[in-house]
Design an enzyme around this catalytic site. Sequence first.
Site, short mmCIF file in Angstrom:
data_model
loop_
_atom_site.label_atom_id
_atom_site.label_comp_id
_atom_site.label_asym_id
_atom_site.label_seq_id
_atom_site.Cartn_x
_atom_site.Cartn_y
_atom_site.Cartn_z
N GLU A 228 95.98 -2.45 50.24
CA GLU A 228 96.19 -3.69 51.00
C GLU A 228 94.87 -4.44 50.98
O GLU A 228 93.96 -4.12 51.74
CB GLU A 228 96.59 -3.36 52.46
CG GLU A 228 97.89 -2.60 52.60
CD GLU A 228 99.11 -3.52 52.57
OE1 GLU A 228 98.94 -4.75 52.52
OE2 GLU A 228 100.23 -2.99 52.59
N CYS A 262 92.94 -11.10 56.69
CA CYS A 262 93.32 -11.11 55.26
C CYS A 262 94.30 -12.23 54.99
O CYS A 262 94.27 -12.83 53.92
CB CYS A 262 93.88 -9.76 54.86
SG CYS A 262 95.17 -9.17 55.96
P1 NAP Z 1 85.70 -3.23 52.53
O1 NAP Z 1 84.26 -3.44 52.39
O2 NAP Z 1 86.49 -2.95 51.31
O3 NAP Z 1 85.88 -2.07 53.60
C1 NAP Z 1 87.14 -1.55 53.94
C2 NAP Z 1 87.03 -0.05 54.09
O4 NAP Z 1 86.76 0.51 52.79
C3 NAP Z 1 85.86 0.38 54.96
O5 NAP Z 1 86.22 1.55 55.65
C4 NAP Z 1 84.77 0.65 53.95
O6 NAP Z 1 83.78 1.50 54.42
C5 NAP Z 1 85.57 1.28 52.84
N1 NAP Z 1 84.94 1.24 51.54
C6 NAP Z 1 84.40 0.17 50.92
N2 NAP Z 1 83.94 0.52 49.70
C7 NAP Z 1 84.19 1.83 49.55
C8 NAP Z 1 83.94 2.77 48.51
N3 NAP Z 1 83.34 2.43 47.38
N4 NAP Z 1 84.33 4.06 48.70
C9 NAP Z 1 84.93 4.42 49.84
N5 NAP Z 1 85.20 3.59 50.87
C10 NAP Z 1 84.83 2.29 50.72
O7 NAP Z 1 86.41 -4.45 53.22
P2 NAP Z 1 85.79 -5.42 54.30
O8 NAP Z 1 85.08 -6.47 53.57
O9 NAP Z 1 85.08 -4.67 55.33
O10 NAP Z 1 87.13 -5.98 54.96
C11 NAP Z 1 87.58 -7.23 54.75
C12 NAP Z 1 88.49 -7.28 53.53
O11 NAP Z 1 89.69 -6.56 53.82
C13 NAP Z 1 88.92 -8.68 53.21
O12 NAP Z 1 88.92 -8.84 51.81
C14 NAP Z 1 90.33 -8.74 53.76
O13 NAP Z 1 91.12 -9.73 53.17
C15 NAP Z 1 90.82 -7.37 53.50
N6 NAP Z 1 91.95 -7.00 54.37
C16 NAP Z 1 93.17 -6.83 53.81
C17 NAP Z 1 94.27 -6.53 54.62
C18 NAP Z 1 95.65 -6.33 54.06
O14 NAP Z 1 96.49 -5.81 54.75
N7 NAP Z 1 95.91 -6.72 52.82
C19 NAP Z 1 94.09 -6.41 56.00
C20 NAP Z 1 92.81 -6.58 56.53
C21 NAP Z 1 91.74 -6.88 55.70
P3 NAP Z 1 82.37 0.91 54.99
O15 NAP Z 1 82.69 0.14 56.19
O16 NAP Z 1 81.61 2.16 55.27
O17 NAP Z 1 81.77 0.09 53.89
#
Ligand code: NAP
Length: 471
Positions: A228, A262
């Site tokens: 997601e 998102c």
């Molecule tokens: P993110 O950096 O991808 O983080 C999301 C989760 O993934 C966090 O727990 C993060 O841990 C973990 N993570 C990131 N890179 C990783 C890796 N290489 N290995 C393991 N875990 C990893 O996302 P964000 O920027 O915080 O959140 C915002 C994004 O989420 C936006 O793009 C938004 O559109 C999207 N989103 C999508 C939805 C949906 O339902 N489609 C809903 C909400 C948000 P850390 O915090 O430790 O980095």
Amino acid sequence: MAYQTTNPYTNEVVKTYADATPEYVEESLAKAQALYKKWRNDPVATRIPVLRKLAQLFRDETDSLAKVLTIDMGKLFVEAQGEVLLCAQIAEYYADHAEEFLQPRTINTIAGDAQIEDHPLGVLMAVEPWNFPYYQMMRIFAPNFAVGDPIVFKHAAITPASALAFEDAVRRAGAPDGALTNLFLSYDQVSQVVADKRVQGVALTGSERGGVAVAEVAGKYLKKNTMELGGTDAFIVAHDANMADVTAIAPRARLYNAGQVCTSSKRFIVTENNYDELLAALKDAFSSVKMGDPMDPATTLAPMNSKKAKEHLQAQVDMALDGGATAYYVHEPIDDEGQFFMPTILTDITKDNPAYGKEMFGPVAQVYKVKDDAEAVALANDSDYGLGGIVFAGSAEYGAELASQVETGMVFVNTFFSSLPELEFGGVKKSGFGRELGQTGISSFVNQELVVKRERPNENEFGGLVLPHKF
Ligand code: NAP
């Protein structure tokens, strides 16, 4: 890896947490696996009371649970309360419907009496983001708990208190040990858990970057997964849209949760006859926000989740401006140390602008002028993402016609975007794959086991792949 709560309004470091030790990770996986083996034989009905209790707990403790969110990531307290109540609704929804959704389905076949039985798949690894710390967890927890899949999860590094509060609520609702375990994992540890042979499924909500990293490991180890991810959702204003409705909804579609959703409307795509009116309305709303303490009911725009996120968004806006975009409006700076981003409206973002197509995760509206509705749809589809979307048009029917031309996972016509337990949630293209919530959401991590039975083989009735010879 530092799991830490830093209040984005006060900048106070509230608490830092130690990473999970390898021993704790092993113990958690072993407990989860043992529970899966037990749950394999327990009917769904045995787990429903926990979901009901969890819903009640989220209702009874709305304010204290909401406050944890506000301190962890800065969202308005009133929005945090809404998130907690939505969690209660999701838990209740699956308590009400899981048994019906997971009933065996009969298949008409010459092979015998055949049915699909839904069994749990096994232990799941969930990776969740900070923007809706409980709601994202409930989307994955409630349906899969009903199915009988134990979950270990890694929450965002900046929302550890929310992760612990959610885990604690589930435990207090009566879930057995191992049903849901928070692990403060490094990225490497996430990969190790995904690779572990006891883990059968991986669910990630987050950015494209995070999705790619975790899906790669899931692919390598052949683990079923749902992704997601982010989006650049379009808000299409068709030539005949009701502008009173548009101007009432548009600012909220961008500013809710400080624009960190998102499915926030990130690109307003407006027919030229409505362009000036929409810009004026956005400016009106963006200039009248009240930034301040997110606990104060008078505050209407919260700080962003962190200094890092604010700086990242500023860099994106600067890139857009350097690339030729116009800052149609930027809120005047405020005298506050919180991580507030001044609401901004960008226009004239051309396709050759390096910021074109980028997801801006905060209170920044991109507004595009188009000649007609066909051009609006074409521009909406000119994106690597396809998560949600909104269409405003002269009638619901015409709006739906336009909506079905948009390459995206979810569209709302003549109304705001909302997430409810019964509405399937998910995207296409780089916004990911799989669905959460609704009936589809409960089947993501289910072993749909085919069982065909009869008293004796029937040699006269066969087809398909059968042994042609007798030996
Ligand atoms: P993110 O950096 O991808 O983080 C999301 C989760 O993934 C966090 O727990 C993060 O841990 C973990 N993570 C990131 N890179 C990783 C890796 N290489 N290995 C393991 N875990 C990893 O996302 P964000 O920027 O915080 O959140 C915002 C994004 O989420 C936006 O793009 C938004 O559109 C999207 N989103 C999508 C939805 C949906 O339902 N489609 C809903 C909400 C948000 P850390 O915090 O430790 O980095």
